[in-house]
Write an enzyme that holds these catalytic residues in place. Structure first.
Site, short mmCIF file in Angstrom:
data_model
loop_
_atom_site.label_atom_id
_atom_site.label_comp_id
_atom_site.label_asym_id
_atom_site.label_seq_id
_atom_site.Cartn_x
_atom_site.Cartn_y
_atom_site.Cartn_z
N THR A 75 0.82 -1.29 -0.03
CA THR A 75 0.07 0.12 -0.01
C THR A 75 0.78 1.32 -0.12
O THR A 75 1.80 1.19 0.33
CB THR A 75 -0.97 0.17 1.06
N ASP A 76 0.31 2.27 -0.52
CA ASP A 76 0.99 3.67 -0.45
C ASP A 76 1.09 4.05 0.96
O ASP A 76 1.65 5.06 1.42
CB ASP A 76 0.32 4.64 -1.47
N GLU A 77 0.20 3.53 2.13
CA GLU A 77 0.18 4.04 3.34
C GLU A 77 1.62 4.18 3.97
O GLU A 77 1.76 4.63 5.06
CB GLU A 77 -1.02 3.32 3.81
N TYR B 251 -2.05 -0.36 11.08
CA TYR B 251 -2.02 -1.24 9.72
C TYR B 251 -1.04 -0.85 8.82
O TYR B 251 -0.23 -1.77 8.17
CB TYR B 251 -3.47 -0.62 9.05
N LYS C 132 2.04 -3.36 7.28
CA LYS C 132 2.40 -3.48 5.84
C LYS C 132 3.72 -3.21 5.79
O LYS C 132 4.67 -3.71 4.89
CB LYS C 132 1.48 -2.69 4.99
#
Ligand code: NAD
Ligand code: DAU
Length: 369
Positions: A133-135, A159, A163
């Protein structure tokens, strides 16, 4: 012909990916491994289960012995890893499952894959593709340049931290052991089969039921929305053309503040009701069913703790090295998504256990400020 193992293949992106892949690569064999958490739904694989070259296995990625047997027995040469706990709000309420699945689970897969693919000091032909993810890159200010593959990691939620941990493990298995890995870091997806806890399906379904549309904070947080089919395109390109050890940022060049997205869905649903009187009988509590503006449901609520302000992806590397370009505009993607949810009411009723109203009240009622 390839033998793929897709983890998390009964979740939102996984289901879309296996359908995407089977349509374009009918000769490849696909095995889906999914533990069917609240977010996974075997019914989403209807039409695939029982067909030639497709198998669903109900199991947990943390069971390393089982995964080792699957990779070995089925001659898996491409592992596409999507299984995860994926919802930021849930990671704030209970981070443990995120560490267990996203970090420990990813390591379990890496161990199993290495055990099977590396024998007698040699690697068999293989690819481990990790969907991330970009997060992991944290939060952008409004005038910052978009994330790219060089952006330092700065995860802010349990989260995104989990990741990030999984991304680092995948990278380490390449650097230390020589495993052929690729990673894609993608922006916010939307489309059919998305569990209605994420913004777009939640807003769609709440509007149909005349329920409040909870807007966290001031509604000006920005996300870079990508239709799930374009994410699938990016994943396939990274697997086919990506260089081992590389990461690729996948995005839609489609930034918008949350409140704009919500207002757009309200407006588009209003137009559907005006054009199709049957919708008013199906969903009488929707404001549009009695000629009112759906936006009356918009309710500003307490902000998400640690809420990242802005995400945006610069997909230049994926574009120049893989030939990746998103094909859906947001207008066509959201229209397609609204159609999907209107046509698949039994799906979203079933994934919420048939007790959608209680579920939504329990989960979102408390958030009202
Ligand atoms: P999802 O929550 O809809 O699906 C996750 C799937 O993983 C579910 O089917 C669930 O049953 C399965 N799963 C969870 N724990 C498992 C375990 N221990 N063993 C086996 N299966 C397990 O998630 P999604 O939105 O489809 O996301 C898929 C992947 O893509 C995730 O890794 C996520 O981090 C990443 N991603 C998502 C987005 C997005 O916008 N949704 C964007 C970028 C990256
Ligand atoms: O950026 C990629 C990520 O996108 C993925 O890695 C995650 O798995 C996926 O869940 C998604 O994370 P977000 O937190 O951005 O998505 P979500 O749909 O939960 O929220 C989108 C934005 O809308 C965010 O700014 C929070 C806000 N929001 C969300 C919900 C559910 C609201 O204002 N109200 C809501 O009820």
């Amino acid at each position: 012909m390839a033998n793929l193992l897709v983890t998390g293949g009964a979740g939102f992106i996984g289901v879309n990916l296996v359908r995407w892949w089977k349509e374009r690569n009918p000769d490849d064999a696909l095995t889906v491994l999914d533990s069917l958490t609240y977010a996974g739904n075997a019914n989403s694989l209807d039409g695939l289960v029982g067909t030639e070259g497709f198998e669903f296995i109900h199991g947990d990625i943390r069971d390393t012995d089982m995964v080792t047997d699957i990779i070995s027995d089925k001659g898996i040469d491409v592992l596409v890893h999507l299984a995860a706990e994926s919802h930021v709000d849930r990671s704030i309420e209970g981070p443990d499952a995120f560490i267990d699945t996203n970090v420990v689970g990813t390591h379990s897969l890496l161990k199993a894959a290495r055990k099977v693919w590396f024998t007698n000091d040699r690697w068999a032909p293989h690819r481990f593709h990790h969907v991330s993810t970009d997060e992991v890159y944290g939060s952008l200010a409004m005038d910052d340049p978009a994330f790219n593959e060089e952006t330092p990691y700065a995860p802010n939620s349990p989260y995104s931290a989990s990741k990030a941990g999984s991304d680092h493990l995948v990278r380490a298995y390449h650097h230390t052991f020589g495993m052929e890995v690729t990673t894609t870091n993608c922006s916010n997806n939307y489309g059919g089969y998305q569990f209605p806890e994420k913004l777009i399906p939640l807003v769609l379904i709440n509007t149909l039921h005349g329920k409040p549309l909870p807007i966290y904070g001031d509604g000006m947080n920005v996300r870079d929305w990508l239709h799930v089919s374009d994410h699938c395109r990016g994943i396939e390109l990274a697997i086919r053309k990506g260089d081992p050890g590389e990461t690729y940022c996948i995005g839609g060049r489609n930034e918008a503040p949350n409140i704009e997205i919500v207002k757009m869905i309200c407006r588009l649903l209003g137009e559907r009701f005006a054009a199709d009187p049957e919708l008013s009988s199906r969903f009488p509590e929707c404001p549009a069913a009695s000629g009112r503006d759906n936006q009356e449901l918009i309710t500003y609520v307490k902000d998400r703790p640690g809420h990242d302000r802005r995400y945006a992806i610069d997909p230049t590397k994926a574009s120049s090295e893989l030939g990746y370009e998103p094909e859906m505009t947001f207008e066509s993607g959201i229209a397609n998504t609204i159609d999907w949810y209107l046509a698949n009411e039994p799906w979203w009723k079933a994934v919420t256990d048939g007790s959608y109203r209680d579920w939504i009240d329990t989960n979102y009622g408390a958030r009202q400020s």
